[in-house]
Design an enzyme around this catalytic site. Structure first.
Site, mmCIF file in Angstrom:
data_model
loop_
_atom_site.group_PDB
_atom_site.id
_atom_site.type_symbol
_atom_site.label_atom_id
_atom_site.label_comp_id
_atom_site.label_asym_id
_atom_site.label_seq_id
_atom_site.Cartn_x
_atom_site.Cartn_y
_atom_site.Cartn_z
ATOM 1 N N HIS A 27 -7.941 -31.023 -27.520
ATOM 2 C CA HIS A 27 -7.270 -32.040 -26.714
ATOM 3 C C HIS A 27 -7.423 -33.394 -27.369
ATOM 4 O O HIS A 27 -8.325 -33.625 -28.181
ATOM 5 C CB HIS A 27 -7.834 -32.079 -25.282
ATOM 6 N N CYS A 28 -6.503 -34.307 -27.041
ATOM 7 C CA CYS A 28 -6.612 -35.692 -27.500
ATOM 8 C C CYS A 28 -6.729 -36.571 -26.253
ATOM 9 O O CYS A 28 -7.280 -36.152 -25.241
ATOM 10 C CB CYS A 28 -5.432 -36.077 -28.384
ATOM 11 N N VAL A 29 -6.198 -37.771 -26.305
ATOM 12 C CA VAL A 29 -6.383 -38.700 -25.193
ATOM 13 C C VAL A 29 -5.693 -38.229 -23.926
ATOM 14 O O VAL A 29 -6.210 -38.389 -22.821
ATOM 15 C CB VAL A 29 -5.874 -40.108 -25.581
ATOM 16 N N ARG A 31 -3.461 -35.063 -23.933
ATOM 17 C CA ARG A 31 -2.796 -33.768 -24.053
ATOM 18 C C ARG A 31 -3.757 -32.618 -24.345
ATOM 19 O O ARG A 31 -4.720 -32.783 -25.088
ATOM 20 C CB ARG A 31 -1.776 -33.798 -25.197
#
Length: 634
Positions: A27-29, A31
């Site tokens: 995951h990122c910020v 998503r």
């Protein structure tokens, strides 16, 4: 103990094709980033319509489920329920092929995403320290400043070690092998500085590609870039990639009984010399080429570069392609000590946020406003996906206005040649990034604030002038609650109202059968929720289907798996096909006996034709009595 994201997590896992279809999950910020074996197995439309999911994107070989600011919490639950933490090794031999661009974005995001949170945090500390020194709150010679500066500068200085770890995870090599290679690069770098050694030879002197020789390995010169390997990016990534190939070879050869220590030893014994003799020099030359090329384009016309990057940045964010710009900024910071490239896009998130603020003022649609307000708050802190997917992109024109305003902001930033000096936070937290921490000069930050203000004013004014609610949105609030009300469903049970996602049956919990709510009954009686025709009553008495006189089709399923009882404990009070009145008793059931048998009594109340309605209004997590209003259909 149940988590509030359990239902959402199960919906996501089911609709990406199940655990067996998942290769990996990160995951990122904002998503969840899945790599799927077959994207055709994913139910994209169901995911897009699920509460708690902003949208779904397919980009860079990844299936991206956009969640919003609370993505770390959702990721944790999805990972726990799906058991995806072990999937990287299970799917290590996956033959999935991606094109070069997709592979590159996948590698960059996989390596840099885990570091960016702490990298931004330490950059923010550095920016705050520079402000405190500028306003004479702290002295740069004092112990307080020096202590905090060690962590703010230390993380970026020793970045090769941090990237060694994340690259090792990405390339599936022993994590400590990646750390060891990063440590070797920094050890050589720091020892030379401490010893103040003089080069015995220099190559490419007078150019941007200077390489010094301090020693030889088996008679071969060890080339080191003039700037050293501190804060470098490309050398360690290539070194770990090479080590992954070497390790794989040794794993096939070395006996299992000595693999634990012999494979890392043999891998490092080969990878370390190759890193310093081949990978390092080539990577540092490549780094210099990237620096010269990007800054050459920038210097040709910083204004045009600002317009181009500013206008396209939000589009890159939509497709997850913005990761391709991050390494360029890091290369610039490590070689030049500053970066002009990421500066050009800094106004984009503020322009997007200003557009949303204007929509909040202009719209009369309560639902849109309820989405826009949290999206605006999120945008202030630099996370714009909720604003893009929830507000501006569906409306189209506001999104284009944000791109135009961002392009103007980028042109101003380029024209003023504003540089960033650290990888700082997002949104307002990124503003101190434009303070020169070496000289504590805040001029760049002040000019950046000017550029942001212009960009936001343009975005706000253009949106205020041009924005209009869609015809559907223009209905007044009273029209929405009275003039367009299509019917009210009364409660057929007495008990506690729950979200449908809490039902332990995916056919109900993911709203595949229709939207609605669930009730945990406190009395063993089911009444008709409205006037209508009893279209279906199961022989077992555990479920009924009603078509109301105003057109709603209702399915009520008493408990979970109660069909297995073949009618035991259920007594039908009416026959199929009869017209029923609101409040009429349909079924009686022995609630306590069903509980003793171990059945869950959570009862879904589904509007099976809910797609024909604009919205369903209801409340959950409260008690309700027979006949009280449960669902309002719009």
């Amino acid at each position: 103990m149940a988590n509030k994201y359990d239902g959402l997590a199960r919906i996501i896992i089911q609709n990406v094709g199940g655990k067996s279809n998942v290769i990996s999950l990160t995951h990122c910020v904002t998503r969840l980033r899945f790599k799927l074996k077959d994207e055709n197995k994913a139910n994209t439309e169901i995911l897009k319509k699920t509460d708690g999911i902003v949208t779904v994107m397919k980009s860079g070989g990844q299936y991206q489920v956009v969640i919003g600011n609370h993505v770390p919490d959702v990721f944790e639950v999805v990972n726990k329920i799906g058991g995806f933490s072990s999937l990287e090794n299970e799917n290590n031999d996956s033959k999935e092929k991606m094109n070069f661009g997709s592979s590159l974005i996948d590698i960059i995001s996989g390596i840099f995403a885990p570091t960016l949170g702490v990298l931004a945090a330490t950059g923010m500390i550095k920016g705050i320290l520079a402000l405190l020194v500028y306003f004479n709150v702290l002295s740069s010679d004092g112990g307080t400043y020096q202590l905090l500066y060690t962590v703010s500068d230390g993380f970026f200085h020793y970045l090769p070690i941090m990237l060694g770890y994340s690259a090792a995870k990405k390339f599936k090599v022993n994590l400590f092998t990646g750390l060891a290679l990063g440590g070797a690069l920094m050890y050589m770098d720091d020892v030379l500085k401490l010893a103040s050694m003089t080069p015995i030879a220099t190559y490419f002197a007078g150019t941007d590609f200077v390489q010094n020789v301090y020693a030889k390995f088996l008679g071969i010169p060890i080339l080191l870039p003039a700037s050293g390997y501190a804060s470098s990016v490309i050398p360690i990534i290539l070194a770990v990639w090479m080590a992954s190939k070497i390790e794989k070879m040794w794993k096939k050869i070395v006996p299992d009984v000595v693999k634990t220590f012999l494979v890392p030893m043999l891998t490092l014994a080969i990878a370390t010399p190759l890193t310093f003799l081949i990978i390092g020099p080539i990577a540092s030359l490549l780094t210099s080429v990237i620096t010269v090329a990007t800054n050459g384009i920038y210097n040709f016309s910083p204004i045009i570069a600002g317009v181009f990057l500013g206008a396209l940045w939000q589009v890159l964010v939509i497709f997850g392609l913005h990761w391709g710009v991050v390494p360029i900024a890091m290369v610039n910071l490590s070689t030049l000590g500053y970066d002009p490239i990421l500066s050009l896009i800094f106004a984009a998130s503020f322009a997007q946020t200003a557009v949303v603020l204007a929509i909040i003022f202009k719209t009369k649609d309560k639902k849109l406003k309820s989405i826009a307000i949290p999206a605006f708050i999120s945008g202030i802190f630099g996370v714009t996906e909720p604003a893009i997917y929830g507000v501006t992109l569906p409306k189209k024109k506001p999104f284009f206005i944000s791109c135009i305003a961002a392009a103007i902001g980028g042109a101003i930033i380029g024209g003023l040649k504003i540089n960033g000096y650290i990888i700082g936070g997002l949104g307002v937290f990124g503003i101190p990034s434009y303070i020169n921490d070496k000289t504590n000069d805040i001029t760049g930050m002040l000019w950046m604030l000017f550029a942001l203000a212009i960009s936001m004013i343009i975005a706000f004014i253009l949106t205020m002038i041009t924005y209009k609610d869609d015809k559907e949105d223009e209905l007044k609030d009273e029209d929405k609650t009275v003039g367009v009300t299509k019917g009210i469903i009364a409660s057929p049970l007495k008990g506690d109202i729950k979200e449908l996602s809490e039902v332990n049956d995916e056919a109900f919990s993911n709203s595949a059968l229709g939207k609605g709510v669930a009730i945990i009954p406190s009395e063993g009686k089911l009444i008709s929720p409205a006037d209508g025709v009893l279209k279906t009553i199961f022989p077992t008495g555990h479920a009924v289907g009603i078509k109301t006189d105003f057109g709603a089709e209702i399915l009520i399923h008493i408990g979970m798996d109660t069909v297995k009882l073949n009618g035991k404990y259920f007594t039908k009070k009416i026959k199929q096909g009869e017209h029923v009145k609101k409040g009429q008793v349909l079924i009686e059931f022995d609630l306590e006996a069903l509980k003793r048998e171990g059945y869950s009594m959570i009862t879904p109340i589904i509007i099976t034709n809910s797609s024909e309605y604009l919205d369903l209004i209801y409340e959950t997590n409260k008690k309700i009595d027979f006949g009280e209003n449960l669902i309002t259909l719009l």
